[in-house]
Design a protein around this motif. Structure first.
Motif, PDB file in Angstrom:
ATOM      1  N   ASP A 216    -110.579 -14.872  92.257  1.00 29.65           N
ATOM      2  CA  ASP A 216    -110.291 -15.150  90.847  1.00 29.65           C
ATOM      3  C   ASP A 216    -108.795 -15.261  90.574  1.00 29.65           C
ATOM      4  OD1 ASP A 216    -113.022 -14.992  90.199  1.00 29.65           O
ATOM      5  OD2 ASP A 216    -112.902 -12.810  89.950  1.00 29.65           O
ATOM      6  N   VAL A 217    -107.975 -14.733  91.485  1.00 30.57           N
ATOM      7  CA  VAL A 217    -106.537 -14.648  91.244  1.00 30.57           C
ATOM      8  C   VAL A 217    -105.779 -15.118  92.485  1.00 30.57           C
ATOM      9  CG1 VAL A 217    -106.767 -12.762  89.573  1.00 30.57           C
ATOM     10  CG2 VAL A 217    -106.533 -12.234  92.006  1.00 30.57           C
ATOM     11  N   GLY A 218    -104.478 -14.825  92.515  1.00 30.56           N
ATOM     12  CA  GLY A 218    -103.683 -15.195  93.676  1.00 30.56           C
ATOM     13  C   GLY A 218    -103.469 -16.690  93.769  1.00 30.56           C
ATOM     14  N   ALA A 219    -102.813 -17.106  94.831  1.00 30.96           N
ATOM     15  CA  ALA A 219    -102.508 -18.524  95.019  1.00 30.96           C
ATOM     16  C   ALA A 219    -103.776 -19.359  95.140  1.00 30.96           C
ATOM     17  CB  ALA A 219    -101.632 -18.700  96.256  1.00 30.96           C
ATOM     18  N   GLU A 220    -104.831 -18.803  95.763  1.00 25.87           N
ATOM     19  CA  GLU A 220    -106.069 -19.556  95.946  1.00 25.87           C
ATOM     20  C   GLU A 220    -106.783 -19.818  94.624  1.00 25.87           C
ATOM     21  OE1 GLU A 220    -107.176 -20.961  98.712  1.00 25.87           O
ATOM     22  OE2 GLU A 220    -105.339 -20.287  99.702  1.00 25.87           O
ATOM     23  N   GLY A 221    -106.637 -18.889  93.681  1.00 31.29           N
ATOM     24  CA  GLY A 221    -107.306 -19.056  92.391  1.00 31.29           C
ATOM     25  C   GLY A 221    -106.435 -19.668  91.325  1.00 31.29           C
ATOM     26  N   ALA A 222    -105.218 -20.059  91.682  1.00 30.35           N
ATOM     27  CA  ALA A 222    -104.275 -20.578  90.694  1.00 30.35           C
ATOM     28  C   ALA A 222    -104.622 -22.000  90.274  1.00 30.35           C
ATOM     29  CB  ALA A 222    -102.855 -20.535  91.250  1.00 30.35           C
ATOM     30  N   TYR A 223    -104.441 -22.278  88.997  1.00 30.44           N
ATOM     31  CA  TYR A 223    -104.642 -23.626  88.469  1.00 30.44           C
ATOM     32  C   TYR A 223    -103.366 -24.459  88.574  1.00 30.44           C
ATOM     33  CZ  TYR A 223    -109.159 -22.353  86.448  1.00 30.44           C
ATOM     34  OH  TYR A 223    -110.465 -21.966  86.276  1.00 30.44           O
ATOM     35  N   THR A 224    -102.233 -23.796  88.713  1.00 32.51           N
ATOM     36  CA  THR A 224    -100.953 -24.492  88.846  1.00 32.51           C
ATOM     37  C   THR A 224    -100.384 -24.209  90.227  1.00 32.51           C
ATOM     38  OG1 THR A 224     -99.791 -22.609  87.848  1.00 32.51           O
ATOM     39  CG2 THR A 224    -100.448 -24.396  86.389  1.00 32.51           C
ATOM     40  N   VAL A 225     -99.740 -25.212  90.812  1.00 32.26           N
ATOM     41  CA  VAL A 225     -99.220 -25.101  92.170  1.00 32.26           C
ATOM     42  C   VAL A 225     -97.786 -25.610  92.218  1.00 32.26           C
ATOM     43  CG1 VAL A 225     -99.506 -25.850  94.563  1.00 32.26           C
ATOM     44  CG2 VAL A 225    -101.523 -25.452  93.148  1.00 32.26           C
ATOM     45  N   VAL A 226     -96.901 -24.859  92.871  1.00 29.76           N
ATOM     46  CA  VAL A 226     -95.537 -25.318  93.115  1.00 29.76           C
ATOM     47  C   VAL A 226     -95.543 -26.148  94.390  1.00 29.76           C
ATOM     48  CG1 VAL A 226     -93.153 -24.629  93.557  1.00 29.76           C
ATOM     49  CG2 VAL A 226     -94.559 -23.291  91.977  1.00 29.76           C
ATOM     50  N   GLU A 227     -95.189 -27.404  94.286  1.00 37.49           N
ATOM     51  CA  GLU A 227     -95.226 -28.292  95.439  1.00 37.49           C
ATOM     52  C   GLU A 227     -93.904 -28.352  96.184  1.00 37.49           C
ATOM     53  OE1 GLU A 227     -96.588 -32.061  94.034  1.00 37.49           O
ATOM     54  OE2 GLU A 227     -98.696 -31.428  93.968  1.00 37.49           O
ATOM     55  N   ALA A 228     -92.791 -28.147  95.499  1.00 37.19           N
ATOM     56  CA  ALA A 228     -91.484 -28.218  96.159  1.00 37.19           C
ATOM     57  C   ALA A 228     -90.452 -27.516  95.299  1.00 37.19           C
ATOM     58  CB  ALA A 228     -91.065 -29.678  96.376  1.00 37.19           C
ATOM     59  N   VAL A 229     -89.430 -26.991  95.954  1.00 31.27           N
ATOM     60  CA  VAL A 229     -88.304 -26.373  95.255  1.00 31.27           C
ATOM     61  C   VAL A 229     -87.013 -26.893  95.879  1.00 31.27           C
ATOM     62  CG1 VAL A 229     -89.581 -24.284  94.659  1.00 31.27           C
ATOM     63  CG2 VAL A 229     -88.262 -24.351  96.773  1.00 31.27           C
ATOM     64  N   ALA A 230     -85.954 -26.863  95.104  1.00 32.37           N
ATOM     65  CA  ALA A 230     -84.643 -27.297  95.601  1.00 32.37           C
ATOM     66  C   ALA A 230     -83.577 -26.476  94.914  1.00 32.37           C
ATOM     67  CB  ALA A 230     -84.419 -28.788  95.319  1.00 32.37           C
ATOM     68  N   PRO A 231     -82.504 -26.136  95.636  1.00 35.62           N
ATOM     69  CA  PRO A 231     -81.427 -25.357  95.005  1.00 35.62           C
ATOM     70  C   PRO A 231     -80.750 -26.157  93.904  1.00 35.62           C
ATOM     71  CG  PRO A 231     -80.747 -26.169  97.156  1.00 35.62           C
ATOM     72  CD  PRO A 231     -82.203 -26.460  97.035  1.00 35.62           C
ATOM     73  N   ARG A 232     -80.247 -25.458  92.921  1.00 42.02           N
ATOM     74  CA  ARG A 232     -79.527 -26.110  91.832  1.00 42.02           C
ATOM     75  C   ARG A 232     -78.253 -26.744  92.384  1.00 42.02           C
ATOM     76  NH1 ARG A 232     -78.087 -22.280  86.976  1.00 42.02           N
ATOM     77  NH2 ARG A 232     -80.365 -22.314  86.835  1.00 42.02           N
ATOM     78  N   PRO A 233     -77.939 -27.986  91.998  1.00 44.25           N
ATOM     79  CA  PRO A 233     -76.717 -28.628  92.498  1.00 44.25           C
ATOM     80  C   PRO A 233     -75.474 -27.829  92.127  1.00 44.25           C
ATOM     81  CG  PRO A 233     -78.146 -30.214  91.400  1.00 44.25           C
ATOM     82  CD  PRO A 233     -78.716 -28.860  91.118  1.00 44.25           C
ATOM     83  N   ALA A 234     -74.515 -27.837  93.026  1.00 49.39           N
ATOM     84  CA  ALA A 234     -73.261 -27.132  92.748  1.00 49.39           C
ATOM     85  C   ALA A 234     -72.581 -27.737  91.533  1.00 49.39           C
ATOM     86  CB  ALA A 234     -72.335 -27.206  93.968  1.00 49.39           C
ATOM     87  N   ARG A 235     -71.944 -26.897  90.754  1.00 52.74           N
ATOM     88  CA  ARG A 235     -71.255 -27.376  89.563  1.00 52.74           C
ATOM     89  C   ARG A 235     -70.020 -28.175  89.973  1.00 52.74           C
ATOM     90  NH1 ARG A 235     -69.974 -23.245  84.772  1.00 52.74           N
ATOM     91  NH2 ARG A 235     -72.268 -23.308  84.769  1.00 52.74           N
ATOM     92  N   THR A 236     -69.856 -29.344  89.381  1.00 50.53           N
ATOM     93  CA  THR A 236     -68.705 -30.195  89.683  1.00 50.53           C
ATOM     94  C   THR A 236     -67.694 -30.133  88.548  1.00 50.53           C
ATOM     95  OG1 THR A 236     -69.827 -32.110  88.714  1.00 50.53           O
ATOM     96  CG2 THR A 236     -70.101 -31.757  91.073  1.00 50.53           C
ATOM     97  N   ALA A 237     -66.497 -30.562  88.854  1.00 48.72           N
ATOM     98  CA  ALA A 237     -65.446 -30.567  87.826  1.00 48.72           C
ATOM     99  C   ALA A 237     -65.796 -31.569  86.734  1.00 48.72           C
ATOM    100  CB  ALA A 237     -64.109 -30.926  88.455  1.00 48.72           C
ATOM    101  N   GLY A 238     -65.510 -31.211  85.509  1.00 52.01           N
ATOM    102  CA  GLY A 238     -65.781 -32.107  84.399  1.00 52.01           C
ATOM    103  C   GLY A 238     -64.770 -33.235  84.306  1.00 52.01           C
ATOM    104  N   GLU A 239     -65.093 -34.199  83.488  1.00 53.56           N
ATOM    105  CA  GLU A 239     -64.201 -35.337  83.280  1.00 53.56           C
ATOM    106  C   GLU A 239     -63.130 -34.968  82.254  1.00 53.56           C
ATOM    107  OE1 GLU A 239     -64.418 -39.906  81.501  1.00 53.56           O
ATOM    108  OE2 GLU A 239     -66.226 -38.945  82.304  1.00 53.56           O
ATOM    109  N   ILE A 240     -61.886 -35.171  82.615  1.00 51.98           N
ATOM    110  CA  ILE A 240     -60.772 -34.846  81.722  1.00 51.98           C
ATOM    111  C   ILE A 240     -60.277 -36.124  81.059  1.00 51.98           C
ATOM    112  CG2 ILE A 240     -58.435 -33.918  81.580  1.00 51.98           C
ATOM    113  CD1 ILE A 240     -59.089 -32.174  83.982  1.00 51.98           C
ATOM    114  N   VAL A 241     -60.209 -36.108  79.750  1.00 52.34           N
ATOM    115  CA  VAL A 241     -59.727 -37.260  78.989  1.00 52.34           C
ATOM    116  C   VAL A 241     -58.421 -36.887  78.303  1.00 52.34           C
ATOM    117  CG1 VAL A 241     -60.198 -38.849  77.098  1.00 52.34           C
ATOM    118  CG2 VAL A 241     -62.063 -38.134  78.618  1.00 52.34           C
ATOM    119  N   LYS A 242     -57.360 -37.574  78.639  1.00 53.39           N
ATOM    120  CA  LYS A 242     -56.084 -37.351  77.986  1.00 53.39           C
ATOM    121  C   LYS A 242     -56.017 -38.194  76.724  1.00 53.39           C
ATOM    122  CE  LYS A 242     -53.468 -36.213  82.165  1.00 53.39           C
ATOM    123  NZ  LYS A 242     -52.293 -36.544  82.998  1.00 53.39           N
ATOM    124  N   ASP A 243     -55.766 -37.532  75.631  1.00 49.78           N
ATOM    125  CA  ASP A 243     -55.751 -38.225  74.348  1.00 49.78           C
ATOM    126  C   ASP A 243     -54.407 -38.907  74.141  1.00 49.78           C
ATOM    127  OD1 ASP A 243     -56.166 -39.186  71.853  1.00 49.78           O
ATOM    128  OD2 ASP A 243     -56.412 -37.242  70.870  1.00 49.78           O
TER     129      ASP A 243
END
Length: 261
Positions: A216-243
């Motif tokens: 009734d429970v556990g991964a075998e009884g789950a209605y939702t399944v995680v098919e893949a995971v990936a690490p969050r992309p590294a934060r990059t420097a933002g775009e600098i606009v000189k006014d």
């Protein structure tokens, strides 16, 4: 007649920690510190306030999870809850929100209740569906996403706020409610409360105590399944606009490229 309040709580990975997944694509809970979900603290707080206003009331906290989940119960007990129930079973590993609602419903029915109080969501899964699923399984009314709550003459009432309006809602007990993080700041456990929590009863139940099978429970009884995971992309420097006189135009162009405007 005593008002029996049940609060559902969850032990979640610390959101400030570096979280990872195991080989079976579940969160590696041994790799990061855990704690009582912050949104569940508001549920505990509102349950305690209702109990303090009642002539006779009990507050029981219940959680589903591995051994470490007991820490979440101890936090709730140190805040002032009277007793706790911990549903722990190896076959629960991988259980999704639908399965969790089944286990909680069985535990709540076994414990006996008049009012079930939940947080608006957990801070790890952030699905926000368990209160509604609980109400359906228990066959009782649900009044969700309340920023104000009270109980009077066998009726739970509260206010739900949205961007457009506020609604006044009520339901006759027994009922399930969920509260938001606008419902009132959760109290900080005192030293006396922390020490008292060590002596408060914590019942341990497994699937057999709730007449549930492993299928009734556990991964075998789950209605939702995680098919893949990936690490969050590294934060990059933002775009600098000189006014140099065209800063506003450059900003508008950037927002348009990002489809913000």
């Amino acid at each position: 007649m005593s008002l029996k309040i049940i609060v559902t709580v969850k032990h979640v990975p610390d959101a400030t920690g570096d979280r990872h997944f195991t080989d079976d694509l579940t969160v590696d809970r041994d790799d990061v510190d855990g704690l009582l979900s912050e949104l569940d603290e508001y549920a505990v707080e509102q349950a305690l306030r209702i109990a303090e206003e009642a002539d006779d009331a009990t507050v029981t906290v219940v959680t589903v999870g591995p051994e470490d989940a007991r820490d979440a119960l101890r936090k709730a007990l140190s805040m002032g809850a009277g007793q706790a129930i911990h549903v722990e079973d190896e076959d629960l590993h991988g259980t999704d929100a639908i399965g969790t609602s089944l286990v909680l419903a069985k535990a709540i029915e076994k414990a006996g209740y008049d009012l079930v109080v939940s947080g608006m969501a957990s801070t790890d899964g952030d699905m926000g569906v368990v209160p509604a699923l609980l109400a359906e399984r228990l066959g009782v009314p649900q009044v969700t996403l309340l920023s104000e709550i009270g109980v009077e003459d066998g009726v739970v009432h509260g206010r739900r706020d949205s961007d457009a309006a506020s609604e006044r809602l009520e339901a006759r007990l027994p009922a399930v409610v969920s509260v938001t993080d606008q419902s009132g700041e959760a109290r900080y456990p005192s030293f006396k409360g922390i020490m008292a929590a060590k002596k408060k009863p914590v019942e341990s139940w497994d699937l057999s105590d709730l007449d549930l099978d492993a299928d009734d429970v556990g991964a075998e009884g789950a209605y939702t399944v995680v098919e893949a995971v990936a690490p969050r992309p590294a934060r990059t420097a933002g775009e600098i606009v000189k006014d140099e006189g065209e800063g506003g135009k450059r900003l508008a162009e950037f927002l348009a490229r990002q489809k913000f405007i």
